[in-house]
Structure formats: C-alpha cells, structure tokens
Design a protein around this motif. Structure first.
Motif, short mmCIF file in Angstrom:
data_model
loop_
_atom_site.label_atom_id
_atom_site.label_comp_id
_atom_site.label_asym_id
_atom_site.label_seq_id
_atom_site.Cartn_x
_atom_site.Cartn_y
_atom_site.Cartn_z
N ALA A 86 23.13 21.29 -16.51
CA ALA A 86 23.78 20.91 -17.77
C ALA A 86 24.27 19.47 -17.76
CB ALA A 86 24.95 21.85 -18.05
N ASN A 87 24.04 18.74 -16.68
CA ASN A 87 24.51 17.36 -16.59
C ASN A 87 23.62 16.41 -17.38
OD1 ASN A 87 26.75 17.72 -14.80
ND2 ASN A 87 25.30 18.04 -13.13
N GLN A 88 24.19 15.25 -17.68
CA GLN A 88 23.45 14.19 -18.34
C GLN A 88 23.61 12.91 -17.53
OE1 GLN A 88 21.53 14.66 -21.07
NE2 GLN A 88 22.12 16.83 -21.07
N ASP A 90 21.01 9.98 -14.86
CA ASP A 90 19.63 9.50 -14.71
C ASP A 90 18.85 10.18 -13.58
OD1 ASP A 90 20.89 8.40 -12.54
OD2 ASP A 90 20.49 6.30 -13.05
N HIS A 91 19.47 11.13 -12.89
CA HIS A 91 18.72 11.83 -11.86
C HIS A 91 18.88 13.35 -11.96
CE1 HIS A 91 22.69 10.83 -10.14
NE2 HIS A 91 22.61 11.99 -9.53
N THR A 92 18.98 13.86 -13.20
CA THR A 92 19.07 15.30 -13.39
C THR A 92 17.75 15.97 -12.99
OG1 THR A 92 18.40 15.04 -15.70
CG2 THR A 92 20.76 15.18 -15.25
N SER A 93 17.83 17.28 -12.77
CA SER A 93 16.66 18.05 -12.36
C SER A 93 15.53 17.93 -13.39
CB SER A 93 17.06 19.52 -12.20
OG SER A 93 15.91 20.33 -12.00
N LYS A 94 14.34 17.71 -12.87
CA LYS A 94 13.15 17.67 -13.72
C LYS A 94 12.49 19.04 -13.86
CE LYS A 94 11.90 12.90 -12.41
NZ LYS A 94 10.86 12.07 -11.76
N ALA A 368 27.08 22.36 -14.35
CA ALA A 368 27.52 20.97 -14.51
C ALA A 368 28.15 20.43 -13.23
CB ALA A 368 28.51 20.87 -15.67
N PHE A 369 27.82 21.04 -12.10
CA PHE A 369 28.37 20.55 -10.82
C PHE A 369 27.91 19.12 -10.55
CE2 PHE A 369 27.47 19.84 -6.26
CZ PHE A 369 28.78 19.82 -5.80
#
Length: 398
Positions: A86-88, A90-94, A368-369
């Motif tokens: 749920a994070n925003q 530049d390296h969130t899960s693809k 969102a960890f």
C-alpha cells in the motif's frame, strides 16, 4: 574497528540499492530463485566463496580468515509475504499481491554488506565467518532453517555461535534490542471443521446448527489461557478466521475456523495443546456433532544463549553507547531462527528501524510497512563487528 566503518561507508549505496531491488521484486517462500541468484552474483562480485542449493534456494557464503580460529555464522532470511503493498514510493513492489513487509529484503542486503567488509578484513579474522541466506522463513510451520541443516549447510563448517538480525520498527535507529533468554514465542497453527446437520431456519429441531456449536467451542477455547495457564506464564490462543453458513434462512451443516497458539515454555505449549483437543472434542460430542482437527506444531520459541546475547549487547554498546540497548519485553511472534538456536548457541537481535515520521510507523506484516534505510549500513557494520568480537572471545577461551 574504524576499518569496518570505512568499508561499510564505501559499500553503503550498494546495500541500499540491493535492498530496493529486492523490495521491488519480492518472492514468496520457496520461490526465492531470483533473490538467490542476486545473492550469488553479489557474493561473486565481492570475491566471497559460497555454496548453494540448501533448501533449494538457500546460499552459504564462506569467509575464511588468515588466522586459525573458531566459526561464527550470521543469518539473513530472503522471502517476502503474500501482501499487496500500500506504499507510494519509487521502489514499491512490482509484483501484485507480494511484498517485503517483514524486512527480509533489508536482512539480505545488510548481510551482503557485512560480507563485503569482512572479506576485506580476512587478514584480521581469527577463524571463519559463515553468511547464511535462508529461504522460507515465513512458511510456518515448516520454514527453511531445518531444511538447510538437513541439506548439510553446516556439514563442513560447524558454527560455534550463530546470530540472526531482524529489523524492528518499534525501536529508533541507533538502538538494538537484545534479551538474554526469551526473544520470541513458539507459534503453532490449527484448523477445525465442525460438522452438524443442515436444515431450514424455521425448523431448528430438524438440524444441528454448526454455527451454535462453533460459537460454544470458540468461547470455551478462551478459557484455556484464563483458567488453565499460570498467570505468570505467557500464552495466546487466537481464532483468526471463521467461515460458515449459506444464507439467512439456512441452518449450516458445517463451520470452519483456524487460528494460532503462541507460548514460550514447552510445558505450557503442551498443556494448551492438550486442553485444546479436549475442549473441542468434548464440546462437539455434547452437541452430538462431528469434528476434524488439524494442529500443526510450528516454530519453537526463540531463546537466546545468555553468554552470546551478552556479547551482542556488549558489541552494540561499544559501537553505539550504553543507551543503545534498552530493556525490552519478549514478543510472542514466531521466528524460524529458533531452530538454528536449538542446534547451536547464539542470539537473535532486533535492529531499530523506526521511520522518522514515527506516528505513521506501521508494524511488521502491514501493507504499508516501511523501514528507515539509515539503519541498514549500521546493521551491516554491527554484524561485522559482532562476528569479529565473537571470534576474539572464542579465541580467548581456548
């Protein structure tokens, strides 16, 4: 030890890049093929000898010091969780539905950084340091640690001491959590299916309502901790999921529920498990129904060896000051590192990684960890120092 600081500073950007690469490309338990490949490629680039194939994707890095001595193992886990991030940033899960929500990406990156520093210091190392990259930590109750040992990860190099380090969002950067004994709990799982008789909601006398039976069973299970376990001991029994019923006017013939049991002491675990089965079977029998129970013994409690926990604390204080190791309570979350500690002396350690916006810090396993990446070079440096100081300690005991 200033050499370690300089070496970690040199590799700091690499540690962050590796962590972010892993975070963008999470792999679940027993699927860590690309993660394992990245670990092996990085070890090769750093000039570190390694073996692979333990528990299929596990890797063992081997750093042989120029001086004879004992062996210390350092462990990092590699797997992610089936969570939609749920994070925003530049390296969130693809990868949809998969996320490093427990920091294993950071563990792997930090241990690679530790390995780089120690490889450059081989002429100062008295003995051998093993870098254990473990798969499937999240795959309770099976895990990957026992499978690595069964596959011979320590067949040639037996550790005299083993350490594991875990990011800990409940501590600020610059603090390290260490307890002399209990760190984390035993984690068992259960699933229960209750079978009654279905029928029309208006004619309950013709059925045997599985929801009513399940309700009685679940309520009775809560008496185990409150009335069978010594209040001075620790135990938790949680039902986390329940399914049953078809529609508003149907008496259901079946209800399914599942949950977990957490304890520290083996005798408490055995008591809770025994009462769990007794209560369910006797309650269901009283309602003239049937039940199927699956109880899975999970990870044992994570219990540190006092001597090596004290060494870990001393190293943290040497590096960060006396205030860096606050007094902490154990937690009842499970940890597969416990099986390494069942075989070898050592300690499990929590590395403070609380984000600067502390009010918005989410716990481990939350979609969102986040973690504070400023802690990562610190974690690499700490484990390198801990390995060296432990080897020196072992040498002095000769």
């Amino acid at each position: 030890m200033s050499n370690i600081l300089d070496l970690i500073k040199h590799i700091e950007s690499d540690i962050i890049t590796i962590r972010r690469t892993l975070h963008q490309n999470p792999e679940l338990s027993n699927e860590e093929y690309e993660t394992s490949r990245l670990v092996q490629e990085t070890l090769t680039r750093y000039g570190i000898e390694f073996q692979s194939g333990f528990a299929e994707t596990g890797v063992l890095g081997i750093i042989k010091g120029d001086k004879p001595g004992k062996t210390v193992a350092l462990r990092a886990d590699m797997d992610a969780l089936p969570i939609q991030e749920a994070n925003q940033h530049d390296h969130t899960s693809k990868t949809p539905g998969k996320m490093h929500a427990c920091g294993h990406d950071a563990h792997t990156a930090m241990l690679l950084g530790t390995g780089y520093a120690l490889q450059q210091l081989k002429d100062q190392i008295q003995g051998t340091v093993l870098l254990v990259f473990q798969p499937a930590e999240e795959n309770a109750p099976h895990g990957g640690s026992q499978k690595m040992m069964d596959d011979g990860v320590f067949a040639k190099y037996q550790p005299d001491v083993i350490y594991g380090q875990h990011v800990w969002p409940y501590l600020p950067v610059g603090q390290i959590g260490i307890r002399d004994k209990e760190m984390m709990g035993a984690s068992d799982r259960f699933s229960v299916t209750i079978r009654g008789r279905g029928g029309h909601a208006s004619m309950p006398q013709d059925g045997n309502d599985a929801i009513i039976i399940a309700n009685q069973v679940i309520s009775s299970l809560q008496t185990i901790v409150s009335r069978n376990v010594n209040p001075l001991d620790s135990a938790v029994l949680t039902v986390g999921r329940i399914e049953g019923g078809y529609r508003y006017n149907v008496i259901p013939d079946k209800v399914y529920f599942e949950g977990t049991v957490r304890t520290y002491k083996p005798e408490v675990k055995d008591k809770v498990k025994k009462r769990f089965h007794q209560i369910i079977k006797q309650t269901v029998e009283a309602f003239d129904a049937e039940v199927e129970i699956e109880y899975l013994d999970g990870y044992p409690a994570t219990i540190n060896t006092p001597k090596w926990a004290q060494q870990a604390r001393a190293t943290a204080q040497h590096m960060l000051g006396d205030e860096a190791t606050p007094s902490l309570d154990p937690v009842l979350a499970g940890e597969d590192f416990s099986r390494f500690l069942n075989q070898y002396p050592g300690a499990f350690i929590w590395l403070g990684t609380k984000i600067e916006d502390a009010e918005n810090q989410k716990p481990l396993h939350d979609p969102a960890f986040k973690l504070n990446e400023k802690a990562l070079p610190q974690g690499s440096m700490y484990m390198a120092r801990l390995a060296l100081e432990t080897l020196e300690n072992l040498q002095e005991k000769e």
